[in-house]
Design a protein around this motif. Structure first.
Motif, PDB file in Angstrom:
ATOM      1  N   GLN B 191      80.144  28.252  39.045  1.00 49.32           N
ATOM      2  CA  GLN B 191      80.080  29.484  39.839  1.00 49.32           C
ATOM      3  C   GLN B 191      78.925  30.364  39.384  1.00 49.32           C
ATOM      4  N   ALA B 192      78.775  30.483  38.078  1.00 52.69           N
ATOM      5  CA  ALA B 192      77.683  31.300  37.551  1.00 52.69           C
ATOM      6  C   ALA B 192      76.340  30.718  37.985  1.00 52.69           C
ATOM      7  N   THR B 195      75.870  31.213  41.853  1.00 50.84           N
ATOM      8  CA  THR B 195      75.664  32.619  42.196  1.00 50.84           C
ATOM      9  C   THR B 195      74.277  33.095  41.775  1.00 50.84           C
ATOM     10  N   MET B 196      73.903  32.722  40.564  1.00 52.00           N
ATOM     11  CA  MET B 196      72.572  33.127  40.110  1.00 52.00           C
ATOM     12  C   MET B 196      71.489  32.445  40.941  1.00 52.00           C
ATOM     13  N   GLU B 198      71.634  31.636  44.032  1.00 50.26           N
ATOM     14  CA  GLU B 198      71.522  32.334  45.315  1.00 50.26           C
ATOM     15  C   GLU B 198      70.769  33.649  45.146  1.00 50.26           C
TER      16      GLU B 198
END
Lengths: 206, 206
Positions: B191-192, B195-196, B198
């Motif tokens: 997820q990290a 998200t980063m 994106e």
DNA sequence: TTGACGTACATACAGTATGTATGTAACCTG
DNA sequence: CAGGTTACATACATACTGTATGTACGTCAA
């Protein structure tokens, strides 16, 4: 009893008056000295000496040197919470609230002493988990909840909310470090604020 | 002479052999113990005891306990630098290189021991400035230069490059903390990373 | 080879830190 | 106004750091 927290409003008798003055003076000096020299860079003896008492008083009011630091950190966090809350209250648009809060946090962290206590010493002295727990109680918790709401409302695109909250928070922390040490902190602050604002705006649903 | 750095390739005589073995064992044990208990949580005596020598050896090879920590940090940084370099080398598109490097850094920091030395203890023990200087020599410097190049080429929109570099780096650091402590670190890491990624992609010139 | 010198440690010591146990004076309360 | 409690101060035991000094071994030139 060791405090670490404020002892809920004392009655107005003479002993409590003395207590509050003493612990308050210790807290004040501790904050000053921790801010300047760091947790390990200052001894408990130095703190109480400048406060005009002995280590006995410290151990009476706080849970040792670490407990004293905890109390200082809580005080710092409470002040930041207040500043951010006020800043956010001044705008209406949800997206702008996010940015205003972030801007104010960055501005608050320009103070090197506050920064050292909150960002440098905090995690090392208490450990990342306890440090985060304190933060959670003050600003991070509300921040995360607000992010979640914005995603529910479709203002922000969907992200894993925990991940996003930590990413933004970490970005802000490090940006604050950098800005505070820049040749021209005010300009650096402005750059950090506008850059982060642009990144946050880029998260909107298009 | 206090080292802190590798003593340039020694000749193969018996004393140098002994020297290297001793300092290497101290370094290894120091890394293990700092990773588990933190800098202040372990005494120099404990380190050298597990290494089978006395504190005399430590002060001979390193500039005290702090110098030993510096050496450990440099070792950790060198390893990360290597990992990131390899990961970046596997893609061609500049934008994807940025993301691949970031992903690899996040993955590397999942290790709690490495994380503690690099991210928690590092800034507190050495101070933010010296810590950043070490980082600058290993990954941050190249990272910033690469960002600048991408902006020159028009791949990224123009940002204040220092601000942006610190923002992204800080985001990654905190994301790593979070992911390592999540109930499911692997999922959190993913997820990290996404998200980063994106967020980083959102910085492209449109 | 040998003896003088340098290296790589070990040992001893001094200063300073923390936490705790105990003492004591002021205060509050029935 | 006695008895207990509070708010500290003092004394002490322990631990950690850095430095100064000692010593055995390795190295190298004569």
């Amino acid at each position: 009893m060791k405090e670490t927290k404020q002892p809920d409003i004392e009655t107005g008798n003479k002993q409590d008056e003395r207590s509050r003055r003493t612990s308050s003076r210790i807290l004040t000096e501790a904050r000053r000295l921790f801010a300047e020299y760091g947790f390990t860079g200052v001894s408990a003896e130095q703190i109480v000496a400048t406060a005009g008492v002995t280590r006995g008083a410290l151990y009476h009011h706080f849970d040792g040197k670490k407990g004293l630091f905890r109390a200082v950190l809580n005080q710092v966090q409470t002040e930041i919470e207040e500043r951010v809350k006020n800043a956010v209250a001044q705008v209406q648009d949800p997206m702008e609230m996010l940015i205003a809060g972030n801007n104010e946090f960055l501005a608050a962290c320009l103070d090197p002493g506050l920064q050292r206590i909150l960002l440098t010493e905090g995690p090392a002295v208490l450990g990342w988990e306890e440090w985060r727990a304190v933060d959670e109680d003050h600003v991070q918790g509300k921040y995360r909840a607000f992010l979640a709401k914005l995603m529910d409302n479709g203002v922000l695109r969907p992200f894993p909310v925990d991940a996003l909250a930590h990413i933004i928070s970490g970005a802000a922390n490090e940006a604050a470090f950098w800005a505070a040490r820049a040749e021209d902190p005010e300009t650096a602050l402005a750059q950090a604020q506008s850059t982060m604002a642009e990144m946050i705006r880029a998260l909107r649903s298009e």
